[in-house]
Design a protein around this motif. Structure first.
Motif, PDB file in Angstrom:
ATOM      1  N   ARG A  66     -37.122  52.614  83.071  1.00  8.17           N
ATOM      2  CA  ARG A  66     -35.987  51.679  83.047  1.00  8.17           C
ATOM      3  C   ARG A  66     -34.674  52.438  83.164  1.00  8.17           C
ATOM      4  N   ILE A  67     -34.556  53.565  82.475  1.00  2.80           N
ATOM      5  CA  ILE A  67     -33.345  54.385  82.569  1.00  2.80           C
ATOM      6  C   ILE A  67     -33.178  54.909  83.989  1.00  2.80           C
ATOM      7  N   ARG A  68     -34.254  55.383  84.584  1.00  2.70           N
ATOM      8  CA  ARG A  68     -34.192  55.888  85.963  1.00  2.70           C
ATOM      9  C   ARG A  68     -33.778  54.788  86.940  1.00  2.70           C
ATOM     10  N   LEU A  69     -34.271  53.574  86.729  1.00  8.40           N
ATOM     11  CA  LEU A  69     -33.871  52.461  87.595  1.00  8.40           C
ATOM     12  C   LEU A  69     -32.377  52.190  87.474  1.00  8.40           C
ATOM     13  N   TRP A  70     -31.865  52.252  86.263  1.00  8.35           N
ATOM     14  CA  TRP A  70     -30.418  52.048  86.100  1.00  8.35           C
ATOM     15  C   TRP A  70     -29.643  53.164  86.805  1.00  8.35           C
ATOM     16  N   GLN A  71     -30.107  54.395  86.679  1.00  7.88           N
ATOM     17  CA  GLN A  71     -29.445  55.496  87.371  1.00  7.88           C
ATOM     18  C   GLN A  71     -29.475  55.271  88.879  1.00  7.88           C
ATOM     19  N   ALA A  72     -30.583  54.762  89.406  1.00 10.24           N
ATOM     20  CA  ALA A  72     -30.674  54.450  90.836  1.00 10.24           C
ATOM     21  C   ALA A  72     -29.685  53.343  91.200  1.00 10.24           C
ATOM     22  N   ALA A  73     -29.575  52.325  90.366  1.00 10.42           N
ATOM     23  CA  ALA A  73     -28.624  51.238  90.627  1.00 10.42           C
ATOM     24  C   ALA A  73     -27.192  51.762  90.638  1.00 10.42           C
ATOM     25  N   GLU A  74     -26.890  52.679  89.745  1.00 12.86           N
ATOM     26  CA  GLU A  74     -25.542  53.296  89.715  1.00 12.86           C
ATOM     27  C   GLU A  74     -25.260  54.007  91.037  1.00 12.86           C
TER      28      GLU A  74
ATOM     29  N   CYS B  72     -20.419  44.231  92.581  1.00 13.85           N
ATOM     30  CA  CYS B  72     -19.774  44.675  91.343  1.00 13.85           C
ATOM     31  C   CYS B  72     -20.081  43.716  90.192  1.00 13.85           C
ATOM     32  N   GLN B  73     -20.086  42.421  90.482  1.00  9.30           N
ATOM     33  CA  GLN B  73     -20.400  41.447  89.446  1.00  9.30           C
ATOM     34  C   GLN B  73     -21.840  41.622  88.953  1.00  9.30           C
ATOM     35  N   ARG B  74     -22.765  41.834  89.869  1.00  6.56           N
ATOM     36  CA  ARG B  74     -24.167  42.054  89.512  1.00  6.56           C
ATOM     37  C   ARG B  74     -24.302  43.345  88.702  1.00  6.56           C
ATOM     38  N   HIS B  75     -23.598  44.383  89.152  1.00  6.50           N
ATOM     39  CA  HIS B  75     -23.674  45.674  88.482  1.00  6.50           C
ATOM     40  C   HIS B  75     -23.102  45.576  87.063  1.00  6.50           C
ATOM     41  N   LEU B  76     -21.981  44.909  86.932  1.00  2.00           N
ATOM     42  CA  LEU B  76     -21.365  44.748  85.618  1.00  2.00           C
ATOM     43  C   LEU B  76     -22.251  43.938  84.687  1.00  2.00           C
ATOM     44  N   ALA B  77     -22.835  42.866  85.193  1.00  2.00           N
ATOM     45  CA  ALA B  77     -23.717  42.038  84.366  1.00  2.00           C
ATOM     46  C   ALA B  77     -24.912  42.849  83.866  1.00  2.00           C
ATOM     47  N   THR B  78     -25.490  43.659  84.721  1.00  2.00           N
ATOM     48  CA  THR B  78     -26.632  44.490  84.313  1.00  2.00           C
ATOM     49  C   THR B  78     -26.183  45.578  83.348  1.00  2.00           C
ATOM     50  N   SER B  79     -25.001  46.138  83.580  1.00  2.00           N
ATOM     51  CA  SER B  79     -24.525  47.237  82.731  1.00  2.00           C
ATOM     52  C   SER B  79     -24.307  46.796  81.290  1.00  2.00           C
ATOM     53  N   VAL B  80     -23.990  45.532  81.071  1.00  2.00           N
ATOM     54  CA  VAL B  80     -23.831  45.024  79.706  1.00  2.00           C
ATOM     55  C   VAL B  80     -25.142  45.187  78.953  1.00  2.00           C
ATOM     56  N   ARG B  81     -26.245  44.809  79.577  1.00  2.00           N
ATOM     57  CA  ARG B  81     -27.564  44.955  78.954  1.00  2.00           C
ATOM     58  C   ARG B  81     -27.914  46.433  78.772  1.00  2.00           C
ATOM     59  N   VAL B  82     -27.653  47.230  79.804  1.00  2.00           N
ATOM     60  CA  VAL B  82     -27.976  48.662  79.749  1.00  2.00           C
ATOM     61  C   VAL B  82     -27.271  49.324  78.565  1.00  2.00           C
TER      62      VAL B  82
ATOM     63  N   HIS C 183     -26.169  47.993  75.926  1.00  2.00           N
ATOM     64  CA  HIS C 183     -26.599  47.426  74.659  1.00  2.00           C
ATOM     65  C   HIS C 183     -27.891  48.081  74.158  1.00  2.00           C
ATOM     66  N   ILE C 184     -28.770  48.487  75.068  1.00  2.00           N
ATOM     67  CA  ILE C 184     -30.093  48.979  74.662  1.00  2.00           C
ATOM     68  C   ILE C 184     -30.304  50.468  74.896  1.00  2.00           C
ATOM     69  N   THR C 185     -29.346  51.142  75.543  1.00  2.00           N
ATOM     70  CA  THR C 185     -29.532  52.544  75.905  1.00  2.00           C
ATOM     71  C   THR C 185     -28.356  53.360  75.385  1.00  2.00           C
ATOM     72  N   THR C 186     -28.641  54.540  74.883  1.00  2.00           N
ATOM     73  CA  THR C 186     -27.562  55.396  74.383  1.00  2.00           C
ATOM     74  C   THR C 186     -26.875  56.109  75.550  1.00  2.00           C
ATOM     75  N   PRO C 187     -25.605  56.471  75.379  1.00  2.00           N
ATOM     76  CA  PRO C 187     -24.917  57.246  76.418  1.00  2.00           C
ATOM     77  C   PRO C 187     -25.637  58.551  76.729  1.00  2.00           C
ATOM     78  N   THR C 188     -26.248  59.168  75.734  1.00  2.00           N
ATOM     79  CA  THR C 188     -26.990  60.407  75.958  1.00  2.00           C
ATOM     80  C   THR C 188     -28.175  60.157  76.883  1.00  2.00           C
ATOM     81  N   ASP C 189     -28.895  59.055  76.658  1.00  2.00           N
ATOM     82  CA  ASP C 189     -30.019  58.706  77.539  1.00  2.00           C
ATOM     83  C   ASP C 189     -29.551  58.511  78.975  1.00  2.00           C
TER      84      ASP C 189
END
Length: 147
Positions: free
Chosen positions: A74-82, A118-128, A130-136
């Protein structure tokens, strides 16, 4: 009557096949990836992130080790989305103009319809966030340390 694509695994296999067909039939080798395609890839990645997010939450209480691996994915997918989001803003616009380095650095909005990514990215980033640490999120490797 039972529809042949009614189960979630069947739907996932169909989506994967569609991406593979697109890859093999629709992309010229001598052309940069368009913003339209980057937007579609970002939509696909964030949708997959949401699916994996729900499956991670469901799996972790039952199968901790498997859940930890899903969390890493899940973290890797978020990094790919970024990266897809950044690639979109660095890609040539429809008129062929490249965004300036300053505009990219400032992440200046480009207006509709470009703002949908950007709207899609921002909406997903709120969840990210909330559940993931900045270190992760900044880790170059999301390897598991508990198991």
């Amino acid at each position: 009557m039972h529809h042949p694509l009614s189960s979630p695994p069947d739907l996932l296999r169909f989506a994967t096949s569609a991406v593979q067909v697109h890859h093999h039939t629709s992309i010229p080798d001598d052309q940069a990836t368009s913003r339209v395609e980057l937007d579609a890839l970002h939509a696909h990645t964030t949708a997959l992130y949401a699916l994996l997010d729900s499956r991670t939450d469901a799996t972790r209480p039952i199968a901790e080790r498997a859940g930890d691996h899903l969390h890493a994915a899940r973290i890797r997918l978020w990094q790919a989305a970024e990266h897809l989001h950044d690639a979109y803003h660095a890609a040539p616009r429809a008129d062929g103009r490249l965004p300036t380095r300053e505009a990219c650095a400032l992440r200046l909005p480009e207006g509709a319809p470009e703002m949908t990514i950007c709207q899609r990215h921002l909406a997903t980033s709120v969840r990210v966030r909330h559940i993931t640490t900045p270190t992760d999120l900044r880790a170059s490797f999301t390897g598991l340390v508990r198991h």
